[in-house]
Every structure is written in structure tokens, then in C-alpha cells.
Design an enzyme around this catalytic site. Structure first.
Site, mmCIF file in Angstrom:
data_model
loop_
_atom_site.group_PDB
_atom_site.id
_atom_site.type_symbol
_atom_site.label_atom_id
_atom_site.label_comp_id
_atom_site.label_asym_id
_atom_site.label_seq_id
_atom_site.Cartn_x
_atom_site.Cartn_y
_atom_site.Cartn_z
ATOM 1 N N THR A 61 15.797 -34.153 22.922
ATOM 2 C CA THR A 61 15.760 -33.726 21.521
ATOM 3 C C THR A 61 15.196 -32.328 21.372
ATOM 4 O OG1 THR A 61 15.506 -36.023 20.802
ATOM 5 C CG2 THR A 61 14.874 -34.302 19.236
ATOM 6 N N ASP B 264 0.851 -1.177 0.000
ATOM 7 C CA ASP B 264 0.000 0.000 0.000
ATOM 8 C C ASP B 264 0.896 1.240 0.000
ATOM 9 O OD1 ASP B 264 -2.549 1.407 0.326
ATOM 10 O OD2 ASP B 264 -1.762 1.921 2.296
#
Length: 846
Positions: free
Chosen positions: A682, A317
Site C-alpha cells: 500500500t 514584507d
């Protein structure tokens, strides 16, 4: 002539009746999830149920410690997701705490301040300088208003609103943007004048309400990353659960131990299901949102960070995004000379300064109108010691009127009598000056030439009558002083940001409601290619979707575009396979912001509706932050791909070591608590180590990745499986050998040590093979995680309670040395495979 009105307004009873009929004048706010809903959604994760099932079986068997340990692990597993999601929701709630708009309405013949949502058609309201119109209304009395409709149209220059004549009323096609009209639209700002208006449209029928309807009709799509991660997790989850059911049944049939078969099946399921996929995605995007917040960018939908990295088209815009949405004087034209006004530079003595002085005298003493404020700023910079406020208020003011589109202010000139100054539309001022046709034609050519530069022009004139000033300015001949050219300047950081976007292969398209000439001038200043001209709204309205797609391949400037056409442009680009990012700040941008893959709203100048429809909000309105977001998105994608390779690789030995000993008739190596420990290790490795890797220096010098480029496909899967098989072979061989020479608990302990160290070392080898050395300054996260995991592993072997839960013993020194050597060999081979397959180079080439 204005329509007759008794000024009494509605009665309270009639207003209440109409309000009940039409509903409140409010737009629906975006739904916000509560904490309990977040918890409920998180608890539906399969991993949570698997851990609880395993804990239940242990409790049934009487193993209280094992059961409680697994319950605690389940809580920790889901806690991070709940915490981050709740934090994001609290941030959104803070953004939505906005003041309730109010309106000055005439009720029972008296002025009352009421909530804007309580207005109904037929209400009479008062509007004035500095106020936003609370509803769509017809101006029925008062001054000619100057109204800023940029929130609706994207046009920064105010328009005129005159009182309505008899018979004028809102129609189905009545819309904002007309230069002169009696129609005032909700959300627009009155910058000059006072008026009385009759409410015509509220709720869903108003201009804001229609945009709200467009928002409700748009379904927000998942980003490509969300779709890929969800699909991977679903496929792997279905496979893992089906396989584990078969194995559990076989275990029970072969060994006549159905409880053991159930535990074994759960262990295998926990090991196989890559639940870290969605969790790692959540963590990566949450940390990415945190990084963006440090750069004053509020991320409302965290998945948009990665999506922005893959954006191929940036629809921008103009007003408030490329430009500052702040008028400034750019040119002072006089018959004697033309002065180009440089930013932050004063105007020297001469005709241009005299023109500026007249412009200030024709402006409001305490200006609200952006053009008046620009004139005042320039005068203060040029002559700090001169101000019209010292002379008090003008003796008389003639505001804008339909028959004279110029403001005239009369001042006392001391001993020199009175001086009148006029400022307004060039045609109106020329009539006050009684200029001949030849002079007007020459000036009109000048106006057109300046307008091609994107300037907004006001003419200025002055009159010093010898006697008293007449009642009407038209009765005096004014002297033409010149033209003042205004420009909404391009933000300083925009050209560099546009160049970086072009270098990254991103197409930038400017979409505005402004005039094509102005739009092209701004595009050139911003560094956009305007060689193919501007695609205008009227031209677009007659194009088919295929013709529009063809034009959008070349055109980079779209002008005179309506909100519906902005949405059409976004949808057309998406249909052509583009990943579309849309920036904007106005109400008119909201539907396109929501429809785009990534909607970016401006925080300071952005409207509430635009912010709520967006995925990201630039709190400092910095266009450069968008490009920084692209860079961060590409970094997130590359690091997340490495994390997913790692997650898959470490699941292979976990699942294999849970299955192989049972298949070979050996004692189990892994129980659910072992798997849970490995799973918990992990997550921080992925979150802190892989996510913290910096962006590749060449990340913004390559085109966006193709939308079809999956984050985890064949090459990544092959590498992960090969690495996992190497680790599996090494640890399984160690365990089988150790069972023949050492007690079962020591063999299990050696296997657990080798497996944990291999998983940690795989992560280290991945990041070291990337862009930094082993002991780089920002490698601290890895070593903190590694030391934490090492400390937990030590506690497992030295704390009797934990040793009993994990069913291990401290390995003998020679067995421990063999376990360490096995880890080194397995990780070395896995690293060699990575280099062999060239995945490091492929990762950098993304």
C-alpha cells in the site's frame, strides 16, 4: 560635543566578570533533533510494536521463518520515515553552519578581534564600512556613519548615525529607524564612514535579543492537515485495538486457543489500524519538499507545503521580498528638464548627464553605500569610458556631520583648478547654494511631488572657486545641479505572481516599516490595491483587536509598522480564522514568521534569525516560488485526499477477511505475514502513484478551501467503505466457495491473489478516473509498482520457503481464472460507485 572617553576600553578581567554576569551575546538557535531521537520517535509507532509482538509469538511457537519475516517487515515499515527525517535534519544542519560573528574591541588599551558573543556593556568597539554592528552601541567618535538598518526595520534606505552629545544614552524605548541618531543596533550594516562606539546592550537586552525573546515565547502550531491526520489515526487506532482485544478474548474462550487468539487479534489489529495515514502524510510531504527543492525552495517544516496550499492571506514584507533591496536611479531632475531613467538604458547628453557626473564625483570611489553604487552603475551604463577612479582619490573629503548632512568631495580639475561637489539631504545642499526662500519653497514642492512616487531624493551641487578651496565648504557658494531620485525596484516577477495569487482567492497584504507614501507607490507597482490607503503603525497602536480586524478586511498596505505590530497583525488574522503565510527576510520579521501558519524567509538576503524562524526558505529569493508553493500545496491536498480514500478502502477487506472466516468457523484466510505484505504494497502505491498525480489545471482559479474543510470527512469515508465492502464481498465469496472445491492452501492462495490484484486495481481506477490516461507518459510509477508487487506475488507461489511462510499453494488454472474474474467484477463495481457518488467531480472542485 561628544562624551569624553579615555579610549583604553575594558581590561580583560573586567570584561570576563561582566560577561559572566550578563551571559553571552547570542540568540538561541532552533533545536535540531539528532538521528537517535528521530529513530526513537519513529519506533514509538503502534504498528512497529504490533509487528514485533506478532513476531515474538511466532518465535515462541517455534516458527523462526515467520518471526524473522515479520521483524524484517517492521524494519522496512519504519525505515522510510527515519531516512527522510534524517535527510531533512542534515539539510537544516548545513543551513545552520554559519560563520561566528566577530567584533573589533579595545581591550587593555589595544585593538583585539574577539567573538561578538563575548562583548559586554562598556566595551569600546570599532565599526567601519562593510561591517555589521556586533551589539547595540552608542557612537562616541569618528565620522557621521551611513548605516543600513533594513534587517531591523525593513527600510532599505540607510540612515545617519552621528556621535552622541553629552547626556545621550540608550533608553527603554530606544529603537531602530530614526533618520539621524547616535544609536547603532546589532545586526545593522555600516555602509559609509568609520566610528568608535561604546557597547550599551548585549544578549537578551539588545534589539536582536528582544526579538529572540519574542521567538521563544511563540508556540508553533500544527498545520490543519497534521491535526486532521493525527486525529483520524488516533480514533481509528483506539477503536481497532479495543475491538481486537475483544475478538482475541472471544477466540480464546470459544476455541480454547489463547495463543491462536493472540495471533488472530494481532492480525486483526494490523489490518484495522490505518498506520499508513501518518506514514503516507510523511511520504507525501517529503516528496513535496523534494519537488520544492528542485525549484530552489528549502522546506524546513514539510507540513507547511500543504498548509501553504490552503493559505487565505499572504503577508508580504516589502524590502527584499516585493522589491530587490537594491537601490537604482529612477529619476534625474534638473531645473531644465526631468529625465525618467529606464532600467538598463543609458542617460543621453544634456543637463541630466551633467547632474549624474556630479553625483558620481560626490560618491565614494569604491562605493559601499547602495545609493553611491546605484549612481556608479548608471554612469558606467551611460558613459563606459568615463570613471572618476582614473583621476585617483579626491584631494579632500568632508563626510557627513551633524551640522552639514551632505558629503563634499574636492577634486583636481587639471588646468581648470579645483572642483567641489556636494551630495546629501536637499535642505543641506540648498544651504550650501545660498538659495532664497522662494527658490527653496518651489524646490520643496518638487521634492514632495517626487516623494509621492516612492522616490528617495538626494540633492547635488557643484562649486568651482577661482582660488584655493577654503577649509569649510560653507564658505563657498555652490551651484545647484538638481535632484537624483532613487527607487528600490519591484522584482520583475512580482506583478504576475500577485495577479495569480488574487486569481486563487488569496489576499496579499504588504507590511513594511517604510513611509506610507513609499509603501503605496511600491504597492501600486506590484499590483496591490492601495485604494483604501495605508494603515500606519501609529494608527494601529490605538486600535482595539476588533477594530484592527475590521481594518484588515479592506486595507492591503501597512506602513511604519514595528516588529511587535507585525506579530500583532499576524495574530489578529489568525484569530479571524485566516490561514496566514508570512514572508520576510529581516530580523524584524522573525517573530511574525514563526507565529504565522507558514513562514517563508528569503535565502540570499535573509538574516540567520529569519531563516531559522521560518518554515520555508526561498534560496533564489524568487517571489514567484511562493505562488508555485501554493499550487503544489493544493495539489498535495487533492492527491492526499485520494490516497486516504484508497487506504481506508483497502483496509476494509483486509480487516473483514481477517475476521469473517473465524466468525464463520472457517480456516483463517489472512495471517500477520499476509497483512504485512499487503501493508507494504500500500505504501509505495500511495507514495508513487497518488503523489505523482499532476495539479488540476483549474487549481489556481478557485478560492482556497475553507479551513473547516477536513481532508477526510463523511463523503470520503462513505465512498471508501462502500468500495471496501464490494471488494470484501467478492474475495470472501471466492474463498468460501474455493474451500468447498479445493484444498485450503489453494483457496487461501486464490483469495490472496484476488485481494492483492483488487487493491492494485483500485489505485489504477482512481488515478485513471482523474486527469490522465492509462498509459500516460508519467504513469510509469504505477506500472513499476504493479510489476514489483506482481513479481513478489509470483515469488510467494514459486519459492518453497515463501510458500511455507505464507501457507499457500498455486491455485489450479480454473480457480486462478475465477479469482481474476472476481477481481475484475469487484473493481468494476467499486469504480461505478465512485462515479455514482460524484467524488471525482468533488475532488476537482476543491
Amino acid at each position: 560635543m561628544t562624551p569624553a572617553h579615555d579610549g583604553a576600553g575594558l581590561t580583560e578581567a573586567e570584561a570576563a566578570r561582566r560577561l559572566q554576569a550578563v551571559g553571552p551575546n547570542a540568540l538561541p538557535r532552533m533545536e535540531r533533533r539528532g538521528l537517535f531521537r528521530i529513530i526513537a520517535e519513529t519506533l514509538r509507532e503502534p504498528m512497529f510494536f504490533l509487528l514485533l509482538a506478532a513476531a515474538f509469538l511466532y518465535l515462541v511457537l517455534g516458527d523462526l521463518l515467520e518471526g524473522l519475516f515479520l521483524v524484517g517487515g517492521a524494519v522496512v515499515t519504519v525505515g522510510l520515515v527515519i531516512l527522510q527525517e534524517n535527510r531533512s535534519e542534515r539539510t537544516l544542519a548545513a543551513l545552520n553552519r554559519l560563520a561566528q560573528p566577530m567584533a573589533r574591541a579595545i581591550r587593555d588599551g589595544a585593538e583585539r578581534l574577539i567573538p561578538a558573543r563575548d562583548l559586554v556593556p562598556g566595551d569600546v568597539i570599532l565599526v567601519g564600512e562593510g561591517e555589521r554592528a556586533p551589539a547595540d552601541a552608542l557612537l562616541i567618535g569618528g565620522d557621521v556613519l551611513r548605516v543600513d538598518e533594513s534587517a531591523m526595520t525593513g527600510e532599505s534606505s540607510p540612515v545617519a548615525k552621528r556621535p552622541a552629545t553629552s547626556g545621550e544614552a540608550f533608553g527603554e524605548d530606544t529603537a531602530a529607524g530614526e533618520e539621524v541618531s547616535p544609536f547603532v543596533f546589532s545586526g545593522s550594516m555600516v555602509v559609509r564612514g568609520q566610528g568608535v562606539a561604546e557597547v550599551a546592550r548585549t544578549g537578551a537586552s539588545s534589539a536582536l535579543g528582544r526579538i529572540g525573546g519574542s521567538l521563544r515565547a511563540i508556540t508553533q502550531e500544527q498545520t490543519p492537515l497534521q491535526k486532521t491526520a493525527g486525529r483520524l489515526a488516533a480514533i481509528a487506532g483506539v477503536f481497532a485495538i479495543g475491538f481486537c482485544i475483544v475478538v482475541a478474548v472471544a477466540y480464546g474462550l470459544l476455541r480454547s486457543d489463547w495463543v491462536g487468539g493472540g495471533l488472530f487479534g494481532l492480525t486483526l489489529a494490523i489490518g484495522l489500524i490505518p498506520e499508513e495515514f501518518p506514514m503516507t502524510l510523511a511520504v507525501f510531504l517529503a516528496l513535496g519538499a523534494w519537488r520544492m527543492a528542485k525549484q530552489h525552495v528549502l522546506v524546513r517544516r514539510s507540513a507547511a507545503i500543504e498548509a501553504l496550499g490552503g493559505a487565505t492571506v499572504l503577508c508580504v514584507d516589502k524590502t527584499g521580498t516585493l522589491t530587490e533591496n537594491r537601490m537604482q536611479v529612477a529619476c534625474l531632475w534638473t531645473p531644465e528638464a526631468v529625465v525618467e531613467v529606464a532600467p538598463d538604458r543609458p542617460v543621453g547628453d544634456g543637463p541630466a548627464l551633467e547632474l549624474l557626473r556630479c553625483g558620481v564625483l560626490a560618491s565614494a570611489v569604491r562605493p559601499v553605500d547602495p545609493m553611491d553604487r546605484a549612481v556608479h552603475r548608471l554612469m558606467a551604463r551611460s558613459r563606459p569610458d568615463w570613471s572618476p577612479a582614473r583621476a585617483g582619490e579626491p584631494d579632500r573629503i568632508w563626510p557627513l556631520r551633524p551640522q552639514m548632512m551632505a558629503v563634499v568631495q574636492l577634486w583636481d580639475a587639471g588646468g581648470e583648478g579645483q572642483v567641489a561637489v556636494a551630495k546629501g539631504a536637499p535642505e543641506a545642499v540648498w544651504r550650501l547654494c545660498r538659495l532664497g526662500e522662494a527658490a527653496v519653497a518651489a524646490l520643496q514642492a518638487t521634492v514632495e511631488q517626487l516623494a509621492e512616487r516612492g522616490l528617495r531624493l538626494l540633492a547635488v551641487a557643484e562649486a568651482r572657486p577661482p582660488g584655493p578651496f577654503p577649509d569649510e565648504p560653507q564658505d563657498v557658494v555652490f551651484q545647484f545641479r538638481g535632484l537624483i531620485g532613487f527607487l528600490d525596484p519591484v522584482r520583475p516577477e512580482v506583478p504576475a505572481a500577485v495577479r495569480e495569487a488574487h486569481a486563487a482567492g488569496i489576499k496579499v497584504i504588504m507590511i513594511t516599516g517604510d513611509h506610507p507614501t513609499t509603501a503605496l507607490a511600491i504597492a501600486r507597482a506590484a499590483g496591490l490595491d492601495g485604494s483604501d490607503g495605508a494603515l500606519t503603525g501609529p494608527e494601529l497602536s490605538v486600535l482595539t483587536r476588533s477594530e484592527l480586524a475590521e481594518r484588515l478586511l479592506r486595507v492591503r498596505v501597512c506602513a511604519r509598522i514595528t516588529p511587535e505590530q507585525k506579530l500583532l497583525i499576524v495574530e489578529t488574522l489568525k484569530a479571524e480564522g485566516e490561514i496566514v503565510a508570512m514572508t520576510g527576510d529581516g530580523v524584524n520579521d522573525a517573530p511574525a514568521l514563526k507565529a504565522a501558519h507558514i513562514g517563508v524567509a528569503m535565502g540570499r538576503r535573509g538574516t540567520d534569525v529569519a531563516r531559522e524562524a521560518s518554515d520555508m526558505v526561498l534560496l533564489d529569493d524568487s517571489f514567484a516560488s511562493i505562488v508555485a508553493g501554493v499550487r503544489l500545496g493544493r495539489r498535495t491536498f487533492a492527491n492526499l485526499r485520494s490516497a486516504l480514500i484508497y487506504i481506508t478502502a483497502v483496509h476494509v477487506p483486509i480487516a473483514g477477511l481477517a475476521l469473517a472466516p473465524i466468525a464463520f468457523g472457517l480456516p483463517p484466510l489472512l495471517y500477520p505475514m499476509h497483512v504485512m505484505l499487503l501493508e507494504l504494497a500500500t505504501d509505495p502505491i500511495c507514495a508513487l502513484v497518488f503523489e505523482g498525480e499532476p495539479s488540476d489545471a483549474q487549481a489556481m482559479a478557485r478560492p482556497p478551501r475553507p479551513p473547516s474543510d477536513a481532508i477526510f470527512a463523511g463523503p470520503q469515508l462513505r465512498l471508501a467503505l462502500l468500495q471496501g465492502v464490494v471488494v470484501l464481498a467478492g474475495v470472501l465469496g471466492l474463498y468460501v466457495w474455493a474451500l468447498q472445491h479445493y484444498p485450503e492452501a489453494q483457496a487461501r492462495g486464490a483469495g490472496l491473489i484476488a485481494l492483492v490484484l483488487s487493491n492494485v486495481s483500485l489505485a489504477l481506477s482512481e488515478v485513471v478516473s482523474g486527469r490522465r490516461g492509462l498509459f500516460a507518459a508519467r504513469r510509469t510509477a504505477f506500472w513499476l509498482v504493479a510489476l514489483t508487487i506482481g513479481a513478489i506475488l509470483v515469488l510467494v507461489f514459486v519459492v518453497p520457503v515463501l510458500t511455507a511462510i505464507f501457507r499457500v499453494q498455486t491455485p489450479a488454472p480454473d480457480l486462478l481464472a475465477i479469482a481474476l474474474a472476481t477481481t475484475a467484477v469487484a473493481v468494476g463495481l467499486a469504480s461505478a460507485l465512485r462515479a455514482r457518488l460524484g467524488l471525482v467531480a468533488a475532488r476537482r472542485a476543491m
